[in-house]
Enzyme design. Structure first.
Site, PDB file in Angstrom:
ATOM      1  N   ASP A 154       0.838  -1.194   0.000  1.00 58.79           N
ATOM      2  CA  ASP A 154       0.000   0.000   0.000  1.00 58.79           C
ATOM      3  C   ASP A 154       0.876   1.249   0.000  1.00 58.79           C
ATOM      4  OD1 ASP A 154       1.023   0.149   2.525  1.00 58.79           O
ATOM      5  OD2 ASP A 154      -0.889  -0.107   3.569  1.00 58.79           O
ATOM      6  N   ILE A 155       0.245   2.399  -0.152  1.00 66.21           N
ATOM      7  CA  ILE A 155       0.949   3.684  -0.154  1.00 66.21           C
ATOM      8  C   ILE A 155       1.006   4.194   1.284  1.00 66.21           C
ATOM      9  CG2 ILE A 155       0.942   6.037  -1.031  1.00 66.21           C
ATOM     10  CD1 ILE A 155      -0.663   5.061  -3.420  1.00 66.21           C
ATOM     11  N   GLU A 197      -5.839   2.264  -1.217  1.00 62.25           N
ATOM     12  CA  GLU A 197      -4.462   2.514  -1.657  1.00 62.25           C
ATOM     13  C   GLU A 197      -3.643   1.229  -1.719  1.00 62.25           C
ATOM     14  OE1 GLU A 197      -4.211   2.902   2.862  1.00 62.25           O
ATOM     15  OE2 GLU A 197      -5.688   3.101   1.264  1.00 62.25           O
TER      16      GLU A 197
END
Length: 215
Positions: A154-155, A197
């Site tokens: 994920d970010i 995300e």
């Protein structure tokens, strides 16, 4: 389509009334019926109505040529040439209409399939399609010594990005990240937006050790 059908029918009836059947205008009724039958109507009653109307027009044209004389006398070579032209034109329309509609249907199905498998924002595969590919890869791998690797990432601090700069900027970050993923991973790797995300990567024929090199 309805307006076109009425226009074709009207033109052919007038042509038959003034010139008769010898010119071959009646062939266009068959071409029109074929075109209508292959049309994409949400209401099939409309298609049935137009086909029925075309058939009635064909019967009316037969009655016209049987009970009236041609208004204009045309030289035989013009009559034969126009008859051949109308015959060929109607044949081309009748035979090419299925190909045109078939091609259009294939293109539409491909577009719908792409939309159902793709995340709208990032243009990566969506979670549903990624899950299907994971299951497919797992089933195939059971019968072979090959391995595959699944990576989910994920970010970092994405919520902070959204809260600070707004969701539109957050969307740009997701789009940019997806572009980097597309350019970085191999062509054979599956890249998907897993949710929010989060992104998922399915690396076929890849051990966890080799996956670390790919990423």
């Amino acid at each position: 389509m309805s307006a076109l059908a009425f226009e074709v029918i009207t033109h052919q009836l007038f042509a038959i009334y003034f010139l008769g059947w010898d010119f071959g205008f009646q062939y266009f009724f068959f071409a029109l019926a074929s075109y209508i039958s292959l049309g994409d109507y949400h209401d099939k009653k409309t298609s049935l109505f137009l086909v029925s109307l075309t058939f009635i027009a064909l019967l009316v044209s037969y009655w016209i040529q049987s009970n009236t004389s041609a208004t204009y006398v045309v030289p035989s070579f013009i009559k034969e040439s126009l008859h051949l032209l109308n015959l060929c034109s109607a044949f081309i329309i009748t035979t090419t209409a299925p190909m045109v509609f078939s091609f259009s249907s294939v293109q539409q199905n491909r577009r719908l399939q792409h939309e159902s498998n793709t995340d709208t924002l990032t243009q990566l595969l969506n979670r549903k399609r990624a899950s299907e590919l994971i299951q497919y890869t797992a089933d195939n791998t059971r019968a072979t010594p090959n391995e595959f690797t699944i990576i989910i990432g994920d970010i970092d601090d994405f919520k902070h990005v959204n809260d600070t700069y707004g969701h539109q900027f957050g969307d740009l970050v997701l789009i940019g990240t997806a572009k980097i993923i597309q350019e970085t991973l191999r062509e054979t790797d599956t890249k998907a937006r897993w949710g929010g995300e989060e992104f998922l990567f399915l690396l076929p024929n890849t051990t966890s050790k080799d996956a670390a090199i790919v990423i």
